[in-house]
Write a protein that holds these residues in place. Sequence first.
Motif, short mmCIF file in Angstrom:
data_model
loop_
_atom_site.label_atom_id
_atom_site.label_comp_id
_atom_site.label_asym_id
_atom_site.label_seq_id
_atom_site.Cartn_x
_atom_site.Cartn_y
_atom_site.Cartn_z
N ARG A 74 -89.03 -11.05 -14.01
CA ARG A 74 -90.23 -11.86 -14.21
C ARG A 74 -90.49 -12.13 -15.70
O ARG A 74 -90.80 -13.25 -16.09
N GLN A 75 -90.38 -11.08 -16.53
CA GLN A 75 -90.62 -11.25 -17.97
C GLN A 75 -89.57 -12.15 -18.59
O GLN A 75 -89.87 -12.99 -19.44
N THR A 76 -88.32 -11.97 -18.18
CA THR A 76 -87.23 -12.81 -18.71
C THR A 76 -87.49 -14.27 -18.40
O THR A 76 -87.38 -15.14 -19.28
N LEU A 77 -87.86 -14.59 -17.17
CA LEU A 77 -88.13 -15.97 -16.79
C LEU A 77 -89.37 -16.51 -17.50
O LEU A 77 -89.40 -17.68 -17.92
N ALA A 78 -90.39 -15.68 -17.67
CA ALA A 78 -91.59 -16.10 -18.42
C ALA A 78 -91.23 -16.41 -19.87
O ALA A 78 -91.71 -17.40 -20.44
N ASN A 79 -90.39 -15.57 -20.48
CA ASN A 79 -89.95 -15.82 -21.86
C ASN A 79 -89.18 -17.14 -21.94
O ASN A 79 -89.35 -17.93 -22.88
N LEU A 80 -88.32 -17.37 -20.97
CA LEU A 80 -87.52 -18.60 -20.95
C LEU A 80 -88.43 -19.83 -20.86
O LEU A 80 -88.26 -20.78 -21.62
N VAL A 81 -89.41 -19.79 -19.99
CA VAL A 81 -90.33 -20.92 -19.84
C VAL A 81 -91.15 -21.11 -21.11
O VAL A 81 -91.42 -22.24 -21.51
N ALA A 82 -91.52 -20.03 -21.78
CA ALA A 82 -92.27 -20.16 -23.04
C ALA A 82 -91.46 -20.94 -24.07
O ALA A 82 -92.01 -21.79 -24.79
N VAL A 83 -90.17 -20.69 -24.14
CA VAL A 83 -89.31 -21.41 -25.07
C VAL A 83 -89.17 -22.87 -24.63
O VAL A 83 -89.27 -23.79 -25.45
N VAL A 84 -88.94 -23.10 -23.34
CA VAL A 84 -88.82 -24.46 -22.83
C VAL A 84 -90.10 -25.25 -23.13
O VAL A 84 -90.04 -26.40 -23.58
N GLU A 85 -91.26 -24.64 -22.92
CA GLU A 85 -92.52 -25.33 -23.20
C GLU A 85 -92.69 -25.62 -24.69
O GLU A 85 -93.16 -26.69 -25.07
N ALA A 86 -92.29 -24.68 -25.54
CA ALA A 86 -92.37 -24.91 -26.99
C ALA A 86 -91.47 -26.07 -27.41
O ALA A 86 -91.75 -26.75 -28.40
N ALA A 87 -90.42 -26.31 -26.65
CA ALA A 87 -89.48 -27.39 -26.96
C ALA A 87 -89.91 -28.72 -26.36
O ALA A 87 -89.26 -29.74 -26.60
N GLY A 88 -90.97 -28.71 -25.54
CA GLY A 88 -91.45 -29.96 -24.96
C GLY A 88 -91.12 -30.15 -23.49
O GLY A 88 -91.32 -31.22 -22.93
N GLY A 89 -90.62 -29.11 -22.85
CA GLY A 89 -90.31 -29.18 -21.43
C GLY A 89 -91.30 -28.36 -20.62
O GLY A 89 -92.37 -27.98 -21.10
N SER A 90 -90.93 -28.05 -19.40
CA SER A 90 -91.76 -27.25 -18.52
C SER A 90 -90.87 -26.57 -17.49
O SER A 90 -89.67 -26.86 -17.39
N ARG A 91 -91.46 -25.68 -16.73
CA ARG A 91 -90.70 -25.00 -15.66
C ARG A 91 -90.04 -26.04 -14.75
O ARG A 91 -88.91 -25.85 -14.31
N GLU A 92 -90.75 -27.13 -14.50
CA GLU A 92 -90.25 -28.16 -13.58
C GLU A 92 -89.08 -28.96 -14.16
O GLU A 92 -88.38 -29.64 -13.42
N THR A 93 -88.89 -28.93 -15.49
CA THR A 93 -87.80 -29.71 -16.09
C THR A 93 -86.55 -28.88 -16.35
O THR A 93 -85.59 -29.38 -16.93
N ILE A 94 -86.56 -27.61 -15.94
CA ILE A 94 -85.35 -26.78 -16.10
C ILE A 94 -84.29 -27.30 -15.14
O ILE A 94 -84.52 -27.40 -13.93
N LEU A 95 -83.14 -27.63 -15.69
CA LEU A 95 -82.06 -28.25 -14.91
C LEU A 95 -81.01 -27.25 -14.45
O LEU A 95 -80.49 -27.35 -13.34
N LYS A 96 -80.67 -26.30 -15.33
CA LYS A 96 -79.55 -25.37 -15.05
C LYS A 96 -79.82 -24.05 -15.72
O LYS A 96 -80.21 -24.01 -16.88
N CYS A 97 -79.66 -22.97 -14.99
CA CYS A 97 -79.78 -21.62 -15.54
C CYS A 97 -78.45 -20.90 -15.43
O CYS A 97 -77.74 -21.04 -14.43
N THR A 98 -78.13 -20.14 -16.45
CA THR A 98 -77.02 -19.19 -16.38
C THR A 98 -77.66 -17.82 -16.50
O THR A 98 -78.38 -17.54 -17.45
#
Length: 152
Positions: A74-98
Amino acid sequence: MTKVAARPNRKEHSMTEIRAVSTRNAPTVGFSTGTAAPLSQAIVHGDTIYCSGTGPLDPQTRTIVSDDFAEQVRQTLANLVAVVEAAGGSRETILKCTCFVRDVANFPQFNAVYREFFEGNPHFPARTTVIATPHRTGVQVEVECVAAVNRP
C-alpha cells in the motif's frame, strides 16, 4: 534508368522537453545507502511520465513503514502515485507497472492489494511482476511505472 524523386523539405523538429520530477510526498533517498540516489523520481518527456522504482518508505522518516507485506505494498503504491501526481498525472493515467516482489509466496497477497488499489480505475494498468530482491534489507516490494500526463 530509374529516377529517384527528390525528398520534400522537412521542417526540423526540436526535441520534446525533458523534465525531472521531485516531490517530498515520496521518498527521495536510495534504498541501499540512505543517501541521495543518482536518479530522478520521474522524468517527463512529452505526455509520458517514466517513474523510477519506489518502495515502502515513509516519505518523512525515510524508514520502512512496516514489516507487514500488505502495508508495504500500500505504501509503495501510494508513493508511486505521489510521484505520478507531482509529474502531472494521476492514478487513472498509470499505463504500465513493473513490480518486484521479494518472495513468491507473497504474490497472491500482492495481487489482492494491487487489485484493491486500482479498483475503480477505468482500466487496470498493464503489468509485469518479477520475483526479485530489492536493494534494502526489509523491503519486500518495489514498483515502477509509466504514466500519461493529464490533459485538460
